[in-house]
Design an enzyme around this catalytic site. Sequence first.
Site, PDB file in Angstrom:
ATOM      1  CG  ASN A   8     -35.075 -28.558 -29.296  1.00 22.13           C
ATOM      2  OD1 ASN A   8     -35.422 -27.439 -28.929  1.00 22.13           O
ATOM      3  ND2 ASN A   8     -35.276 -28.999 -30.523  1.00 22.13           N
ATOM      4  CG  HIS A  11     -39.300 -27.211 -25.921  1.00 23.38           C
ATOM      5  ND1 HIS A  11     -40.456 -27.520 -26.600  1.00 23.38           N
ATOM      6  CD2 HIS A  11     -38.338 -28.012 -26.428  1.00 23.38           C
ATOM      7  CE1 HIS A  11     -40.193 -28.488 -27.474  1.00 23.38           C
ATOM      8  NE2 HIS A  11     -38.914 -28.804 -27.382  1.00 23.38           N
ATOM      9  CG  HIS A  51     -36.402 -25.830 -35.829  1.00 22.00           C
ATOM     10  ND1 HIS A  51     -37.489 -26.675 -35.969  1.00 22.00           N
ATOM     11  CD2 HIS A  51     -36.206 -25.278 -37.052  1.00 22.00           C
ATOM     12  CE1 HIS A  51     -37.910 -26.641 -37.233  1.00 22.00           C
ATOM     13  NE2 HIS A  51     -37.159 -25.789 -37.906  1.00 22.00           N
ATOM     14  NE  ARG A  53     -41.582 -23.986 -36.876  1.00 16.26           N
ATOM     15  CZ  ARG A  53     -42.005 -25.235 -37.122  1.00 16.26           C
ATOM     16  NH1 ARG A  53     -41.608 -26.239 -36.360  1.00 16.26           N
ATOM     17  NH2 ARG A  53     -42.846 -25.476 -38.094  1.00 16.26           N
ATOM     18  NE  ARG A  57     -44.191 -22.273 -35.029  1.00 21.00           N
ATOM     19  CZ  ARG A  57     -44.832 -23.347 -35.495  1.00 21.00           C
ATOM     20  NH1 ARG A  57     -44.974 -24.412 -34.725  1.00 21.00           N
ATOM     21  NH2 ARG A  57     -45.311 -23.371 -36.704  1.00 21.00           N
ATOM     22  CD  GLU A  78     -33.968 -29.482 -34.412  1.00 21.03           C
ATOM     23  OE1 GLU A  78     -35.071 -28.895 -34.509  1.00 21.03           O
ATOM     24  OE2 GLU A  78     -33.773 -30.387 -33.614  1.00 21.03           O
ATOM     25  CB  THR A 109     -40.310 -31.290 -36.675  1.00 16.93           C
ATOM     26  OG1 THR A 109     -39.671 -30.099 -36.241  1.00 16.93           O
ATOM     27  CG2 THR A 109     -39.852 -31.637 -38.064  1.00 16.93           C
ATOM     28  CD  GLU A 159     -32.444 -35.679 -34.432  1.00 17.79           C
ATOM     29  OE1 GLU A 159     -31.512 -34.860 -34.621  1.00 17.79           O
ATOM     30  OE2 GLU A 159     -33.417 -35.451 -33.696  1.00 17.79           O
ATOM     31  CG  HIS A 198     -40.124 -35.337 -32.715  1.00 18.20           C
ATOM     32  ND1 HIS A 198     -41.414 -35.553 -32.329  1.00 18.20           N
ATOM     33  CD2 HIS A 198     -40.082 -34.073 -33.180  1.00 18.20           C
ATOM     34  CE1 HIS A 198     -42.128 -34.472 -32.569  1.00 18.20           C
ATOM     35  NE2 HIS A 198     -41.337 -33.556 -33.079  1.00 18.20           N
TER      36      HIS A 198
HETATM   37  N1  PXP Z   1     -34.917 -33.546 -33.092  1.00 24.00           N
HETATM   38  C1  PXP Z   1     -35.493 -32.792 -34.072  1.00 24.00           C
HETATM   39  C2  PXP Z   1     -34.906 -32.856 -35.444  1.00 24.00           C
HETATM   40  C3  PXP Z   1     -36.584 -31.947 -33.793  1.00 24.00           C
HETATM   41  O1  PXP Z   1     -37.130 -31.215 -34.765  1.00 24.00           O
HETATM   42  C4  PXP Z   1     -37.067 -31.894 -32.462  1.00 24.00           C
HETATM   43  C5  PXP Z   1     -38.210 -30.989 -32.135  1.00 24.00           C
HETATM   44  O2  PXP Z   1     -37.846 -29.673 -32.293  1.00 24.00           O
HETATM   45  C6  PXP Z   1     -36.430 -32.665 -31.478  1.00 24.00           C
HETATM   46  C7  PXP Z   1     -35.380 -33.506 -31.832  1.00 24.00           C
HETATM   47  C8  PXP Z   1     -36.843 -32.637 -30.050  1.00 24.00           C
HETATM   48  O3  PXP Z   1     -38.140 -33.088 -29.908  1.00 24.00           O
HETATM   49  P1  PXP Z   1     -38.867 -33.031 -28.493  1.00 24.00           P
HETATM   50  O4  PXP Z   1     -39.021 -31.586 -28.143  1.00 24.00           O
HETATM   51  O5  PXP Z   1     -40.148 -33.729 -28.736  1.00 24.00           O
HETATM   52  O6  PXP Z   1     -37.972 -33.728 -27.512  1.00 24.00           O
END
Ligand code: PXP
Length: 249
Positions: A8, A11, A51, A53, A57, A78, A109, A159, A198
């Site tokens: 992901n 970040h 994602h 959003r 953001r 996402e 999330t 998931e 997550h």
């Molecule tokens: N999976 C989903 C569906 C998410 O919404 C997120 C956070 O955006 C992640 C995985 C990844 O989470 P993390 O950044 O905590 O590894």
Amino acid sequence: MNLGLGVNIDHVATLRQARYARTPDAHNVEPDLAAAAALCERAGAQSITVHLRADRRHLQDKDLARLRASVRTKLNLEIGNTPEILAIALQTRPEDVCLVPENRQEITTEGGLDAHGLRGELAGTIRQLNDAKARVSLFIDPDEAQIRAAVELGAPVIELHTGAFANATGEAQTAELHRLRDAAALADGLDLQVNAGHGLNYTNTLLLLGAVPHLRELNIGHSIVSRAVFVGLERAVGEMLKLMAEYKG
Ligand code: PXP
């Protein structure tokens, strides 16, 4: 079958927005999202997760279009269940679409999608995505009613939200692992593909993999990008893949 890693990279966009949100077209904007995705892929990631959003953001619409053109593995988008974002998903044609809950105040999330309670609202969205040949995943808590709702709604993938497990310690963490284990077994028995994500990091992922069967993909962002600050993105992804390689399924 190997356990896949979706990285992901929201970040990375968050870091860029911290400095350049108001001047997105400046000549010196960095870091570059497509470059980040390419490094993750070179290190062996199986997909790139982002994602979009409603409040934009981190990821911007322009980023999504660029990633769609540059990602060579799979794009996992996402989305919250809103007409605006669904239309963008249908137009962008990512290989995978993960439906997530979205709440304006949250930092990330927070809970899983209430697929059971929102069956009415989700049915049409999932039908449209299935018709468009996107592989639909529902980001849900490890809960029987949610898993059965995914089957009823025709989503082929879930998931499992690992946030509660990641945030817990001691006996509470063991209890969360058991919930995840039981949920994965139930979902696999119902022919759902089981992913998880997550709050996973370089230590709790090992605990998860030691206890939870049937996992096919993990989506991990924050911890990999945090580690990348010290060792670089390619190595951070490689280290996560190395510890995932021992998974027996
Ligand atoms: N999976 C989903 C569906 C998410 O919404 C997120 C956070 O955006 C992640 C995985 C990844 O989470 P993390 O950044 O905590 O590894």
